[in-house]
Scaffold this motif. Structure first.
Motif, PDB file in Angstrom:
ATOM      1  N   UNK A   1      -7.391  10.007  29.983  1.00  0.00           N
ATOM      2  CA  UNK A   1      -8.671   9.381  30.333  1.00  0.00           C
ATOM      3  C   UNK A   1      -9.254   9.968  31.613  1.00  0.00           C
ATOM      4  N   UNK A   2      -8.387  10.289  32.584  1.00  0.00           N
ATOM      5  CA  UNK A   2      -8.900  10.888  33.820  1.00  0.00           C
ATOM      6  C   UNK A   2      -9.462  12.292  33.561  1.00  0.00           C
ATOM      7  N   UNK A   3      -8.783  13.057  32.715  1.00  0.00           N
ATOM      8  CA  UNK A   3      -9.322  14.376  32.363  1.00  0.00           C
ATOM      9  C   UNK A   3     -10.684  14.212  31.687  1.00  0.00           C
ATOM     10  N   UNK A   4     -10.814  13.231  30.785  1.00  0.00           N
ATOM     11  CA  UNK A   4     -12.098  12.992  30.116  1.00  0.00           C
ATOM     12  C   UNK A   4     -13.162  12.568  31.125  1.00  0.00           C
ATOM     13  N   UNK A   5     -12.799  11.675  32.026  1.00  0.00           N
ATOM     14  CA  UNK A   5     -13.749  11.217  33.046  1.00  0.00           C
ATOM     15  C   UNK A   5     -14.206  12.380  33.925  1.00  0.00           C
ATOM     16  N   UNK A   6     -13.295  13.240  34.270  1.00  0.00           N
ATOM     17  CA  UNK A   6     -13.622  14.387  35.120  1.00  0.00           C
ATOM     18  C   UNK A   6     -14.471  15.422  34.393  1.00  0.00           C
ATOM     19  N   UNK A   7     -14.389  15.450  33.068  1.00  0.00           N
ATOM     20  CA  UNK A   7     -15.140  16.450  32.291  1.00  0.00           C
ATOM     21  C   UNK A   7     -16.572  16.003  32.005  1.00  0.00           C
TER      22      UNK A   7
ATOM     23  N   UNK B   1     -11.620  17.341  25.753  1.00  0.00           N
ATOM     24  CA  UNK B   1     -10.606  17.484  26.809  1.00  0.00           C
ATOM     25  C   UNK B   1      -9.569  16.379  26.678  1.00  0.00           C
ATOM     26  N   UNK B   2     -10.028  15.146  26.485  1.00  0.00           N
ATOM     27  CA  UNK B   2      -9.124  14.009  26.348  1.00  0.00           C
ATOM     28  C   UNK B   2      -8.210  14.190  25.140  1.00  0.00           C
ATOM     29  N   UNK B   3      -8.797  14.574  24.003  1.00  0.00           N
ATOM     30  CA  UNK B   3      -8.021  14.736  22.776  1.00  0.00           C
ATOM     31  C   UNK B   3      -7.004  15.864  22.889  1.00  0.00           C
ATOM     32  N   UNK B   4      -7.438  16.996  23.427  1.00  0.00           N
ATOM     33  CA  UNK B   4      -6.523  18.136  23.564  1.00  0.00           C
ATOM     34  C   UNK B   4      -5.359  17.771  24.470  1.00  0.00           C
ATOM     35  N   UNK B   5      -5.672  17.173  25.625  1.00  0.00           N
ATOM     36  CA  UNK B   5      -4.592  16.792  26.536  1.00  0.00           C
ATOM     37  C   UNK B   5      -3.656  15.792  25.877  1.00  0.00           C
ATOM     38  N   UNK B   6      -4.210  14.741  25.257  1.00  0.00           N
ATOM     39  CA  UNK B   6      -3.381  13.690  24.668  1.00  0.00           C
ATOM     40  C   UNK B   6      -2.479  14.234  23.560  1.00  0.00           C
ATOM     41  N   UNK B   7      -3.021  15.093  22.719  1.00  0.00           N
ATOM     42  CA  UNK B   7      -2.227  15.642  21.614  1.00  0.00           C
ATOM     43  C   UNK B   7      -1.092  16.508  22.145  1.00  0.00           C
ATOM     44  N   UNK B   8      -1.426  17.427  23.038  1.00  0.00           N
ATOM     45  CA  UNK B   8      -0.385  18.328  23.532  1.00  0.00           C
ATOM     46  C   UNK B   8       0.610  17.614  24.443  1.00  0.00           C
ATOM     47  N   UNK B   9       0.147  16.711  25.294  1.00  0.00           N
ATOM     48  CA  UNK B   9       1.065  15.965  26.157  1.00  0.00           C
ATOM     49  C   UNK B   9       1.961  15.050  25.325  1.00  0.00           C
ATOM     50  N   UNK B  10       1.434  14.547  24.226  1.00  0.00           N
ATOM     51  CA  UNK B  10       2.222  13.662  23.362  1.00  0.00           C
ATOM     52  C   UNK B  10       3.319  14.373  22.591  1.00  0.00           C
TER      53      UNK B  10
END
Length: 168
Positions: free
Chosen positions: A130-136, A147-156
């Motif tokens: 969510x912070x990455x999405x907010x920052x984007x 950005x949120x989806x890419x981060x969440x998928x890969x971090x997950x």
């Protein structure tokens, strides 16, 4: 079940019987993580506060904390996790100013580090996404949702790997 990062970073040192016997095999990698945490907190604080004095105050609070000094001298997961948390903070701060995909990748790697060190790292994934999405937000590039989806998928992937590993 203990998560693997602490064990993996201690492996190069446990082969030496002298380091194993005197405890340095576990202390050396954790102390290195303490240094990584300090450098990352310094760089993040310098970016947020726009000054070296404030960043040095942050480092002083970290380096003069007796609890952290103790934890940095024993092979436990707290400081290893703190290193990942500090790198994640740095990635979040730098992404907000640069919007560079490099910092999303650094954030994913930090998330993997945290998620495979302590289960607390699993909890932080949606908040970092969510912070990455907010920052984007703002200029339209990159898309906050993307950005949120890419981060969440890969971090997950790290928690999913660990669940699959334990199932297998």
């Amino acid at each position: 079940v203990w998560l693997p990062v602490l064990h993996v970073i201690c492996l190069p040192f446990v082969w030496n019987m002298r380091l194993w016997s005197n405890g340095l095999a576990g202390t050396i990698p954790v102390a290195c993580c303490f240094v990584i945490a300090g450098v990352s907190f310094y760089l993040a604080a310098r970016g947020v506060y726009r000054g070296r004095v404030a960043a040095w105050v942050v480092i002083a609070c970290l380096a003069l904390n007796p609890n952290l000094l103790y934890l940095a001298s024993v092979p436990m997961t707290e400081v290893v996790f703190l290193a990942g948390l500090a790198v994640m903070l740095l990635a979040l701060v730098r992404f907000e100013t640069t919007k560079s995909a490099l910092w999303v990748v650094v954030g994913v790697l930090a998330s993997w580090w945290m998620s495979l060190t302590r289960y607390d790292g699993w909890f932080l994934i949606p908040f970092a996404a969510l912070w990455f999405a907010w920052s984007a937000r703002g200029q339209g590039r990159p898309s906050p949702f993307l950005v949120c989806a890419v981060f969440a998928v890969f971090a997950g992937l790290a928690p999913l790997y660990w669940i699959a590993h334990n199932w297998w």
